[in-house]
Design an enzyme around this catalytic site. Sequence first.
Site, PDB file in Angstrom:
ATOM      1  N   GLY A  82       1.353 -16.372  -4.252  1.00 55.38           N
ATOM      2  CA  GLY A  82       1.839 -16.306  -5.622  1.00 55.38           C
ATOM      3  C   GLY A  82       3.007 -17.239  -5.870  1.00 55.38           C
TER       4      GLY A  82
ATOM      5  N   GLY B 244       4.755 -18.367  -9.269  1.00 53.47           N
ATOM      6  CA  GLY B 244       4.881 -18.371 -10.717  1.00 53.47           C
ATOM      7  C   GLY B 244       4.212 -17.282 -11.527  1.00 53.47           C
TER       8      GLY B 244
ATOM      9  N   GLY C  41       4.815 -13.976 -11.617  1.00 58.44           N
ATOM     10  CA  GLY C  41       5.647 -12.815 -11.926  1.00 58.44           C
ATOM     11  C   GLY C  41       6.188 -12.831 -13.340  1.00 58.44           C
ATOM     12  N   SER C  42       6.420 -11.636 -13.874  1.00 56.17           N
ATOM     13  CA  SER C  42       6.854 -11.515 -15.273  1.00 56.17           C
ATOM     14  C   SER C  42       8.238 -12.093 -15.517  1.00 56.17           C
ATOM     15  CB  SER C  42       6.829 -10.044 -15.701  1.00 56.17           C
ATOM     16  OG  SER C  42       7.737  -9.279 -14.925  1.00 56.17           O
TER      17      SER C  42
ATOM     18  N   CYS D  56       9.466 -14.649 -13.553  1.00 56.99           N
ATOM     19  CA  CYS D  56       9.500 -15.944 -12.860  1.00 56.99           C
ATOM     20  C   CYS D  56       9.221 -17.076 -13.844  1.00 56.99           C
ATOM     21  CB  CYS D  56       8.462 -15.968 -11.744  1.00 56.99           C
ATOM     22  SG  CYS D  56       8.444 -17.509 -10.797  1.00 56.99           S
TER      23      CYS D  56
ATOM     24  N   ARG E   6      16.237 -19.039  -1.189  1.00 56.77           N
ATOM     25  CA  ARG E   6      14.812 -18.848  -1.491  1.00 56.77           C
ATOM     26  C   ARG E   6      14.271 -20.014  -2.317  1.00 56.77           C
ATOM     27  NH1 ARG E   6      10.863 -16.475  -4.710  1.00 56.77           N
ATOM     28  NH2 ARG E   6       9.494 -15.032  -3.568  1.00 56.77           N
TER      29      ARG E   6
ATOM     30  N   GLU F 151     -11.782  -8.000 -26.536  1.00 62.69           N
ATOM     31  CA  GLU F 151     -12.728  -6.891 -26.526  1.00 62.69           C
ATOM     32  C   GLU F 151     -12.418  -5.902 -25.401  1.00 62.69           C
ATOM     33  OE1 GLU F 151     -17.448  -7.065 -26.939  1.00 62.69           O
ATOM     34  OE2 GLU F 151     -16.773  -7.625 -24.928  1.00 62.69           O
TER      35      GLU F 151
END
Length: 404
Positions: free
Chosen positions: A222, A224, A226-227, A229, A325, A394
């Site tokens: 992962g 990018g 994340g909510s 990020c 990081r 839908e």
Amino acid sequence: MPNKITKEALTFDDVSLIPRKSSVLPSEVSLKTQLTKNISLNIPFLSSAMDTVTESQMAIAIAKEGGIGIIHKNMSIEAQRKEIEKVKTYKFQKTINTNGDTNEQKPEIFTAKQHLEKSDAYKNAEHKEDFPNACKDLNNKLRVGAAVSIDIDTIERVEELVKAHVDILVIDSAHGHSTRIIELIKKIKTKYPNLDLIAGNIVTKEAALDLISVGADCLKVGIGPGSICTTRIVAGVGVPQITAICDVYEACNNTNICIIADGGIRFSGDVVKAIAAGADSVMIGNLFAGTKESPSEEIIYNGKKFKSYVGMGSISAMKRGSKSRYFQLENNEPKKLVPEGIEGMVPYSGKLKDILTQLKGGLMSGMGYLGAATISDLKINSKFVKISHSSLKESHPHDVFSIT
């Protein structure tokens, strides 16, 4: 001129799973999965190594339910070690006999409420039997992980975490396919060959092969999704999550290397899709940040309760220790930090156990539709269809006024 658009890439909302003939009932499925070849989980959920998501209280709560928590690294070495020790030394309260007596030391809930009826004390006591799926090590202690990154004191941190009997380490980086990460894995594996390592984050087959070659036991996928990020808009980098999982799975297929899908989980259906794409488990931040057990600050806004949720790439998190990081360790001037995350808040959502009940229930339902009795079945036998924007619309409630 070469074509630089290599392929189309998809995420959770771009696909749907095709149901299969099934003799499997949701109540009959097994959610047990492997984290590494040496460590199994009874539910495929990890809590994220974020300073507004996982400290000892969260790690204890999720391990009792069968998952595992990863203690974040935005604290001193000693503080992180103590958080690990709190989990590893956690003891369930002693069971009280039905007559209210016990030969063991009485639990705090009993001695603190002397006027309770014995039956009430029994109801309020926590029993080992209440957590039959707890994730434990060979010494019957709750399992827990911890995050480390590329810092000056990383090896010292690892040494102290090993002394605290940490079960697994996460080599935590926004870009796991880095020569520095590869060298760090080599160093740790040379000194601690039996220590399981999760490496990441990555999104390509090539990255997976390189990390596997130096000893990674599990890969975290992962960049990018994340909510909180912003890597994809700040750096212009990332691969939509379903495609990223599929690509990494291609490298890990027919090996004993496991995959964690990290980021972008909003609904239980996303968990089903992530595992169907090739993940063995999912790591969650947003949905767990609002729980009682998260270490984040409670906020009252317009009369409603929220909890803070801070991206590890945000300015405030970088100041607290997550610069490494994002490979900005040498930058000591806050104004020159380039954030790849934001600060926000999420609605307070109560106990972690209740959130996990909904996530597990949705996963079990999906497995029933797909005829998958196990997590392995779900990974191997599932097929997707690509859907349109109209199909997505839908898929959600529509043409009604919702009252719940």
